[in-house]
Structure formats: structure tokens, C-alpha cells
Design a protein around this motif. Structure first.
Motif, PDB file in Angstrom:
ATOM      1  N   ASN A   1       1.007  11.764 -10.077  1.00 25.40           N
ATOM      2  CA  ASN A   1      -0.159  12.638 -10.184  1.00 25.40           C
ATOM      3  C   ASN A   1       0.002  14.024  -9.580  1.00 25.40           C
ATOM      4  OD1 ASN A   1      -2.575  11.024 -11.396  1.00 25.40           O
ATOM      5  ND2 ASN A   1      -1.494   9.587 -10.087  1.00 25.40           N
ATOM      6  N   ALA A   2       0.979  14.205  -8.693  1.00 27.35           N
ATOM      7  CA  ALA A   2       1.110  15.504  -8.029  1.00 27.35           C
ATOM      8  C   ALA A   2       1.408  16.603  -9.046  1.00 27.35           C
ATOM      9  CB  ALA A   2       2.206  15.447  -6.974  1.00 27.35           C
ATOM     10  N   HIS A   3       0.965  17.796  -8.741  1.00 28.84           N
ATOM     11  CA  HIS A   3       1.256  18.967  -9.578  1.00 28.84           C
ATOM     12  C   HIS A   3       2.159  19.964  -8.859  1.00 28.84           C
ATOM     13  CE1 HIS A   3      -1.524  17.353 -12.418  1.00 28.84           C
ATOM     14  NE2 HIS A   3      -1.441  18.407 -13.193  1.00 28.84           N
ATOM     15  N   ILE A   4       2.317  19.760  -7.568  1.00 30.92           N
ATOM     16  CA  ILE A   4       3.223  20.591  -6.756  1.00 30.92           C
ATOM     17  C   ILE A   4       3.890  19.617  -5.788  1.00 30.92           C
ATOM     18  CG2 ILE A   4       3.369  22.433  -5.035  1.00 30.92           C
ATOM     19  CD1 ILE A   4       0.741  23.548  -6.132  1.00 30.92           C
TER      20      ILE A   4
ATOM     21  N   ARG B   1      -6.365   5.546  -7.184  1.00 26.32           N
ATOM     22  CA  ARG B   1      -6.042   4.559  -8.216  1.00 26.32           C
ATOM     23  C   ARG B   1      -4.885   3.641  -7.833  1.00 26.32           C
ATOM     24  NH1 ARG B   1      -5.246   7.212 -13.876  1.00 26.32           N
ATOM     25  NH2 ARG B   1      -4.152   8.662 -12.531  1.00 26.32           N
ATOM     26  N   ASN B   2      -4.230   3.938  -6.704  1.00 22.91           N
ATOM     27  CA  ASN B   2      -3.045   3.156  -6.362  1.00 22.91           C
ATOM     28  C   ASN B   2      -3.047   2.539  -4.972  1.00 22.91           C
ATOM     29  OD1 ASN B   2      -0.896   3.452  -8.645  1.00 22.91           O
ATOM     30  ND2 ASN B   2      -1.879   5.448  -8.485  1.00 22.91           N
ATOM     31  N   ALA B   3      -3.892   3.031  -4.075  1.00 25.21           N
ATOM     32  CA  ALA B   3      -3.862   2.508  -2.705  1.00 25.21           C
ATOM     33  C   ALA B   3      -4.227   1.028  -2.687  1.00 25.21           C
ATOM     34  CB  ALA B   3      -4.818   3.300  -1.824  1.00 25.21           C
ATOM     35  N   HIS B   4      -3.678   0.313  -1.720  1.00 26.14           N
ATOM     36  CA  HIS B   4      -4.018  -1.101  -1.529  1.00 26.14           C
ATOM     37  C   HIS B   4      -4.761  -1.323  -0.218  1.00 26.14           C
ATOM     38  CE1 HIS B   4      -1.799  -1.927  -5.089  1.00 26.14           C
ATOM     39  NE2 HIS B   4      -1.917  -3.217  -4.952  1.00 26.14           N
ATOM     40  N   ILE B   5      -4.759  -0.310   0.624  1.00 23.54           N
ATOM     41  CA  ILE B   5      -5.503  -0.351   1.886  1.00 23.54           C
ATOM     42  C   ILE B   5      -6.080   1.048   2.049  1.00 23.54           C
ATOM     43  CG2 ILE B   5      -5.334  -0.569   4.395  1.00 23.54           C
ATOM     44  CD1 ILE B   5      -2.835  -2.287   3.991  1.00 23.54           C
ATOM     45  N   ILE B   6      -7.394   1.145   2.277  1.00 25.92           N
ATOM     46  CA  ILE B   6      -7.953   2.495   2.426  1.00 25.92           C
ATOM     47  C   ILE B   6      -9.215   2.447   3.282  1.00 25.92           C
ATOM     48  CG2 ILE B   6      -9.359   2.481   0.285  1.00 25.92           C
ATOM     49  CD1 ILE B   6      -8.194   5.406  -0.144  1.00 25.92           C
TER      50      ILE B   6
ATOM     51  N   ASP C   1       0.838  -1.202   0.000  1.00 23.15           N
ATOM     52  CA  ASP C   1       0.000   0.000   0.000  1.00 23.15           C
ATOM     53  C   ASP C   1       0.871   1.250   0.000  1.00 23.15           C
ATOM     54  OD1 ASP C   1      -2.543   1.443   0.311  1.00 23.15           O
ATOM     55  OD2 ASP C   1      -1.791   1.893   2.319  1.00 23.15           O
TER      56      ASP C   1
ATOM     57  N   GLY D   1       1.659   6.451  -6.890  1.00 23.32           N
ATOM     58  CA  GLY D   1       0.478   7.191  -7.329  1.00 23.32           C
ATOM     59  C   GLY D   1       0.628   8.690  -7.131  1.00 23.32           C
ATOM     60  N   VAL D   2       1.166   9.082  -6.000  1.00 28.14           N
ATOM     61  CA  VAL D   2       1.340  10.517  -5.741  1.00 28.14           C
ATOM     62  C   VAL D   2       2.374  11.090  -6.703  1.00 28.14           C
ATOM     63  CG1 VAL D   2       2.144  12.230  -4.059  1.00 28.14           C
ATOM     64  CG2 VAL D   2       0.583  10.414  -3.335  1.00 28.14           C
TER      65      VAL D   2
ATOM     66  N   CYS E   1       2.657   1.636  -3.398  1.00 29.81           N
ATOM     67  CA  CYS E   1       1.764   2.001  -4.506  1.00 29.81           C
ATOM     68  C   CYS E   1       1.229   3.424  -4.342  1.00 29.81           C
ATOM     69  CB  CYS E   1       0.624   1.003  -4.625  1.00 29.81           C
ATOM     70  SG  CYS E   1       1.210  -0.607  -5.180  1.00 29.81           S
ATOM     71  N   ARG E   2       0.929   3.807  -3.111  1.00 29.01           N
ATOM     72  CA  ARG E   2       0.498   5.189  -2.885  1.00 29.01           C
ATOM     73  C   ARG E   2       1.604   6.172  -3.264  1.00 29.01           C
ATOM     74  NH1 ARG E   2      -3.461   6.556   1.492  1.00 29.01           N
ATOM     75  NH2 ARG E   2      -4.824   4.780   1.656  1.00 29.01           N
TER      76      ARG E   2
ATOM     77  N   GLU F   1      -5.544  21.982  -8.318  1.00 27.81           N
ATOM     78  CA  GLU F   1      -5.223  20.949  -9.291  1.00 27.81           C
ATOM     79  C   GLU F   1      -4.361  19.861  -8.652  1.00 27.81           C
ATOM     80  OE1 GLU F   1      -4.986  22.794 -13.524  1.00 27.81           O
ATOM     81  OE2 GLU F   1      -2.978  22.129 -12.959  1.00 27.81           O
ATOM     82  N   ASP F   2      -3.394  20.292  -7.874  1.00 26.38           N
ATOM     83  CA  ASP F   2      -2.500  19.347  -7.189  1.00 26.38           C
ATOM     84  C   ASP F   2      -3.293  18.457  -6.240  1.00 26.38           C
ATOM     85  OD1 ASP F   2       0.133  18.349  -6.331  1.00 26.38           O
ATOM     86  OD2 ASP F   2      -0.319  19.382  -4.463  1.00 26.38           O
TER      87      ASP F   2
ATOM     88  N   CYS G   1      -5.503  16.016  -8.262  1.00 26.54           N
ATOM     89  CA  CYS G   1      -4.750  14.965  -8.953  1.00 26.54           C
ATOM     90  C   CYS G   1      -4.123  13.987  -7.966  1.00 26.54           C
ATOM     91  CB  CYS G   1      -3.690  15.580  -9.854  1.00 26.54           C
ATOM     92  SG  CYS G   1      -4.424  16.442 -11.247  1.00 26.54           S
ATOM     93  N   ARG G   2      -3.637  14.492  -6.829  1.00 25.84           N
ATOM     94  CA  ARG G   2      -3.102  13.591  -5.817  1.00 25.84           C
ATOM     95  C   ARG G   2      -4.197  12.656  -5.297  1.00 25.84           C
ATOM     96  NH1 ARG G   2       1.448  15.237  -2.200  1.00 25.84           N
ATOM     97  NH2 ARG G   2       2.754  16.619  -3.428  1.00 25.84           N
TER      98      ARG G   2
ATOM     99  N   VAL H   1      -2.776  24.864  -6.692  1.00 27.00           N
ATOM    100  CA  VAL H   1      -2.927  24.111  -5.444  1.00 27.00           C
ATOM    101  C   VAL H   1      -4.130  23.176  -5.541  1.00 27.00           C
ATOM    102  CG1 VAL H   1      -3.410  24.307  -2.969  1.00 27.00           C
ATOM    103  CG2 VAL H   1      -1.804  25.891  -4.055  1.00 27.00           C
TER     104      VAL H   1
ATOM    105  N   GLU I   1     -11.171   8.133   4.475  1.00 27.26           N
ATOM    106  CA  GLU I   1     -10.212   8.677   3.506  1.00 27.26           C
ATOM    107  C   GLU I   1     -10.780   8.586   2.093  1.00 27.26           C
ATOM    108  OE1 GLU I   1      -6.395   6.713   3.183  1.00 27.26           O
ATOM    109  OE2 GLU I   1      -5.588   8.294   1.900  1.00 27.26           O
TER     110      GLU I   1
ATOM    111  N   TYR J   1      -6.830  11.624  -6.841  1.00 26.24           N
ATOM    112  CA  TYR J   1      -7.082  10.638  -7.898  1.00 26.24           C
ATOM    113  C   TYR J   1      -5.965   9.589  -7.918  1.00 26.24           C
ATOM    114  CZ  TYR J   1      -8.774   9.144 -12.541  1.00 26.24           C
ATOM    115  OH  TYR J   1      -9.277   8.437 -13.606  1.00 26.24           O
ATOM    116  N   GLY J   2      -4.739  10.056  -7.779  1.00 24.54           N
ATOM    117  CA  GLY J   2      -3.588   9.152  -7.776  1.00 24.54           C
ATOM    118  C   GLY J   2      -3.627   8.170  -6.622  1.00 24.54           C
ATOM    119  N   VAL J   3      -3.985   8.653  -5.448  1.00 27.20           N
ATOM    120  CA  VAL J   3      -4.044   7.762  -4.278  1.00 27.20           C
ATOM    121  C   VAL J   3      -5.165   6.743  -4.478  1.00 27.20           C
ATOM    122  CG1 VAL J   3      -4.530   7.630  -1.800  1.00 27.20           C
ATOM    123  CG2 VAL J   3      -2.979   9.393  -2.677  1.00 27.20           C
TER     124      VAL J   3
END
Lengths: 349, 349
Positions: A277-280, B276-281, A266, A273-274, A269-270, B265-266, B269-270, B263, B285, B272-274
Motif C-alpha cells: 500500500n505504500a506510495h513512498i 487491512r492486515n494487522a492481527h493485533i491493534i 501481526d 500490508g505496508v 502481515c503488517r 497519499e502515502d 494508503c499505508r 506524502v 492506533e 489502510y494497508g495496516v
């Protein structure tokens, strides 16, 4: 080759191809040498420094290995260039702050570099990717022999090579190995390991050199003593120590994977993912996340990116690199955005 | 249709297709009705409750709209089924905890549902996606007319429809609109908005119904008064209020995009990234991140996923849904992993 030619390439030492590169980023050997009968740089006058510069430059041109190297005078570099070369691990902060008569030389793929008139007249550095001290030493030994044909090095039969600081006297050698030890950090065993290293009279440093913190879970291990042992013995000692640390890191990775696979997966992968996808993003956060992704590649969790891309990012996300890539000066806020877009671009490939 | 047929579908109200669906998730109307001359459920005996159940079931079977509905007795449901129907917004906690003579009915796409013998003999609910109160009312009015042909509703010329709790007496109507207000939350204007709503005698609730916190930046606005006004007036009042809140949210989104685009956008996107990638959530959250992604779709930052997928995830990531999808009981830890894999799967499409 000019400085700007380096922007889109990174050194051989980042390729992630050498032995044990799942844990060892690179192996490095540094040799301290001085020109006989010329005062050490801190005592030398401009004429002396210039004479040293001229003779080293001439020796480089006559060397088979080094003849295509770039030789740059510190006074010809602007601040961004200097910062860029520091970030690249080719030059020290002290050297960048110096001036007249001082210079830097480096070969293709940055396997070899020489700081001219830093603390010693010559600080020669050889780097290779992975755990590869003896290969690195072979290169260094060849260069040392080549240079000594054209430069009369200060050498004493009792003390060996003479250097500005007595700790470097003797062989003048320092071998360093850069290790990525995320599992020892996560399992909280790292302090015990570092204490053991210190007791054995080895030094541990951070990723960005002497006096820097261990960031991204990188630790550089190197010898402290260069007197009273042969080069081979010194390197054998580091080699043995590093081998043990590698084993401990491997065990710690296994432990994490067995006891806490889901949590580790986890986290990895997180992080990935960050980064994608991060922009800053700050450099501190980037380095922490890259460290997790690097571990993810070794543990098979991340399959669509290679170690080289991650290794290179550790270098490219630094301020001077970002500004060189962008081709202009960037504020801290602009760098955080540029860093994020560079990472996204590099990880999308 | 059985409960398990719902697993891979979600209600019409989640489709994200109605008017203003960038801010409004759904519109809902609830009608309280009771059978004349039968004690309210809290006072009724088993025979009364069964008689009510029989007459409602028979009326459903004779209804054009409702005839294909599922009718389920509470006593025939296991705990997971009950939790599942609660998560689906088809049944209240109190109703799930009841028993003999109590039942739940719902139509295809969950546009209509009836709790039989909850606080009132009938609690009829109609739902539509987007800001669509009057369309919802049309459906509800038709059903009300159909049912009243076969059930003699308790009605008083002076008071209107009689209900177990006097606050529902009169029209028996409650209209609710579920709004997604992330920008009002982020710009810290939400409390002022909620205070104004309360002063105007409207109620605001969280996503998961009465007494729940506003999570994922969702707020349900509904009328408190159902006596002394016509149904149309009541709905016009909510409608006008919601329209104002929508405008305020739109302005707040504009402000965020103008003042702090990078800020925002960041953050989007973060998130969305989390996801699409997390394995435990955790669900908390998840809901926070889904809220950002929903905002990202409206603001054009995220283009490769639609509002429906995000709306559906708000429902599907709940415990009973995860267990129904997996087809077995899951511990909290297992649910956090299943939730993450479900999200990844849904967002990869």
C-alpha cells in the motif's frame, strides 16, 4: 543479449527453488585465476591487460557453457550500467571504477560471470539458488576445465594457483552461502552465531557484499582460507557450518511461532500490508519489510506470493534498477515513489 | 428490541449520509427537562425517582415517535451492557454508575434517546448523520411537544425550563456537531481554531464526550449558553460557527493535496494497508489510522470502502462492543486481536 535485457529478468540464484530455500537464498563459488607469465592487473600495463582480455574473450567463445555470454568492456559502460551490474552482484565496486582493458562477462540467467582484470586476471563466479554448493561447484569445475584448455593459468606445484592476494592462493576458491536469518536476529542469538563463525575462521558479510551491513537479516557465510585444503574439503567445511546455522534458524523460527505466534503473525502481515500500500518507501524500510514477508511465506502466514517475487524485489528496488526500469534518471524522492509503485505492482500479481 | 439487537447495527448518526458528511460525522441536540414539583435527581428519594421513571415511561408509550423505544432500568444492566451503551453515546458514565429509579430509553436507529433521572429528570438526545442541526431540532421539538402533553415540565416564566445545573436553565438545549478535522490538525492550525471557538463561548470536546481527548482528529463543538436566546438563535449560532470551521478544514485539505499530495497519499494508503492486515491493534492506533482512511475516502485516494463503514468502526472497536460481538469477556490482549480481525472483516467487504 544486452544489459537492458536483464531488466525484466533476474538471475537463477533468486528463483527460490534450490534446497533449503526457506532459509538459503543462494550458493556462490568464486574462483581466482591468473594468466601465466603476465603481471597481476595492478602491475600490468595496458598491453598486458588487453592481451589478457583478448585471451579470456577467446576462451569464452570456445567454451560450451559460456559461448552465449555477454562480454562488456568497462570503458563502454555508463555509470548507470555499472551501478546496475554491481546491484546485480555481477561486478565489484573496484572493478566498476577501473577502465582500459577491464571487462565483465556473464552467461544467461547469470549463473556464471567473469570479471576480467579485476584484482586477478579472472574472477569467475558461479551462482545457484538455495543451499547448493556442490552443484555450483560442478558447474564451476567444468568451466575451470574448459577455460584452462585455452588459457595457461599461473600455477605452482607447491602453492597451487597463484593470485594477486596471498589469501586467495592455493585453490583460489571462495564458497559463499547467503542465509536469511530473521528468527536468529529477532531472538537476539545472531551475535553468538556470528562470533562462532568468526572463531572457525569463516567470514560473514551483508547482502550487498564485502564491507556491507547485514540488512534484511541476510548474512553471507564464506571461507577465509583457500590454501592447504582441496576444493572439496573447503566446500565440505562451509557446508557443515551452514547446515548448523540453518538448524539454529529453524529452531529459532519454531520458538517464535510457539511463544509468540500472534505477535509474529501481526508483524508479518503488517509488513505485507505496508509493502502493498505504500506510495513512498525507502530502500532500508523495504528491505526490513521484505525480510518479514519472506519469513511469512516460510511460516505459512502469507500464501499469495512466492519466495521468488520477494527475492527479486531485494535486487530490483535498488537505485540503478529503478532507473533502468523507469528508463530515465530519477532523484532520490522519485526513486522512493517508483520503488513503492514497483513493489505494489509486483505483489499484486 | 434488546441491547444485543444493537450489536450488528449502528445508529443513523453513523451512516455518513447527511450534509457535509465528508467533514461532519453527526449533529446532536440534547434537551434537559424536569418534572414539576419533584426534587432534582440528586435530591430526590427513591419514591420520587420511581414516580419520575413511571411518568416518563408512560409518556414514552403514548408518544408516536417513541412508542417502540426500549426502556431499560440501570439496575437491570450488567457492567458490559452499561459500558456498551456508553460506547454507543447513549448514556453517560455518571448515569451508568447510578441505580434505583434510573433508566435509559432509546428508539430505533438510536435517533432518540432519553436518560431518565440522570442530572435532570430527563435528558433527551436526538442525533442525525452529517451537518443537520435543524432537521435534528425538528425531531427534538416534536418529541418535546409530545412529552410535554403527558409530563408537567418544571418551567418558570422568567427563567424558562428549570434544570439541576443553572448553565442548562432557559431553553435546556445543547446543540453539538461532531467534526472530523484531520487537515487542520496536520497543518497545525487546529489550536488556533479551538482557541477562537472558546473565545466565542462555545465548547469543544473529544469524540468520546465531555472530558475526553480529541482522538482520531474528531472534535465536538457545542453551545455553552442556553439562557437568554431562543432555541433557533442558539442553533443558528453554532451553525454559523461550524460552517466556518468546515470551510477552514476544506481549505486545509486543499493545501495538503496541492503541496504534499504524494506524502498524504502515502500516509493514507499505508494506514489502510495496516488496518487491512494487522492481527493485533490497539484502539488508539486504530482510531488514528481510521482517521486517515476517512480523509482518504473524501480525497478520492481510497475508493473501495465507504464512510459509513469507517464511522461504524470508530464505535465498534471499543472494548464492550468487541466483547458483545465475541459473546464473551475478553482480556486486553484478546481485544487487540479481536479488534484487528473485526477491522479486517469489515474492510474486506
Amino acid at each position: 543479449m544486452r544489459i537492458d535485457d536483464l531488466i525484466n529478468n533476474t538471475g537463477e540464484w533468486l528463483k527460490g527453488t534450490g534446497p533449503q530455500s526457506h532459509i538459503v537464498m543462494s550458493s556462490r563459488i568464486r574462483l581466482a585465476r591468473n594468466v601465466s607469465k603476465v603481471p597481476f592487473p595492478s602491475r600490468a600495463n595496458k598491453k598486458d591487460l588487453t592481451a589478457v582480455y583478448d585471451s579470456v574473450k577467446s576462451a569464452i567463445e570456445k567454451s560450451g557453457y559460456l559461448k552465449d555470454s555477454v562480454v562488456l568492456r568497462i570503458n563502454d559502460l555508463d555509470n548507470l550500467d555499472k551501478q546496475f551490474l554491481i546491484e546485480r552482484h555481477l561486478m565489484s565496486h573496484d572493478h566498476a571504477a577501473s577502465g582500459e582493458g577491464r571487462a565483465i562477462a556473464f552467461s544467461k540467467e547469470e549463473i556464471l560471470s567473469i570479471m576480467i582484470n579485476e584484482e586477478d586476471h579472472l574472477r569467475v563466479q558461479a551462482m545457484q539458488s538455495g543451499f547448493n554448493l556442490f552443484e555450483t561447484w560442478k558447474i564451476m569445475d567444468t568451466i575451470d576445465n574448459e577455460l584452462s584448455k585455452n588459457i595457461n593459468f599461473a600455477y605452482d606445484d607447491q602453492w597451487g594457483y597463484l593470485t594477486a592476494c596471498p589469501t586467495n592462493t592455493g585453490t583460489g576458491i571462495r564458497g559463499s552461502v547467503m542465509l536469511h536469518l530473521p528468527a536468529l536476529v529477532m531472538t537476539k542469538q545472531i551475535n553468538k552465531v556470528l562470533e562462532a563463525i568468526a572463531k572457525l575462521s569463516f567470514a560473514s558479510r551483508g547482502f550487498y557484499g564485502e564491507g556491507t551491513q547485514a540488512i534484511g537479516n541476510f548474512f553471507q557465510i564464506s571461507n577465509q582460507v583457500s590454501l592447504g585444503h582441496s576444493e572439496e574439503d573447503i566446500l565440505q567445511n562451509i557446508n557443515g557450518l551452514v547446515r548448523q546455522v540453518i538448524e539454529q534458524e529453524e529452531q529459532a523460527r519454531q520458538t517464535l511461532l510457539v511463544q509468540n505466534k500472534a505477535v509474529l503473525e501481526d508483524k508479518i502481515c503488517r509488513s505485507y500490508g505496508v509493502l502493498r500500500n505504500a506510495h513512498i518507501i525507502s530502500s532500508q524500510e523495504t528491505v526490513d519489510l521484505l525480510s518479514m514477508v519472506r519469513l511469512g511465506i516460510d511460516s505459512g502466514v502469507i500464501k499469495d506470493v512466492d519466495t521468488q517475487a520477494i527475492n527479486e524485489l531485494f535486487i530490483m528496488i535498488q537505485p540503478a534498477h529503478l532507473q533502468k526500469i523507469e528508463g530515465k534518471k530519477l532523484s532520490a524522492t522519485e526513486r522512493d515513489a517508483k520503488r513503492a509503485s514497483l513493489i505494489r505492482e509486483k505483489l499484486e500479481k
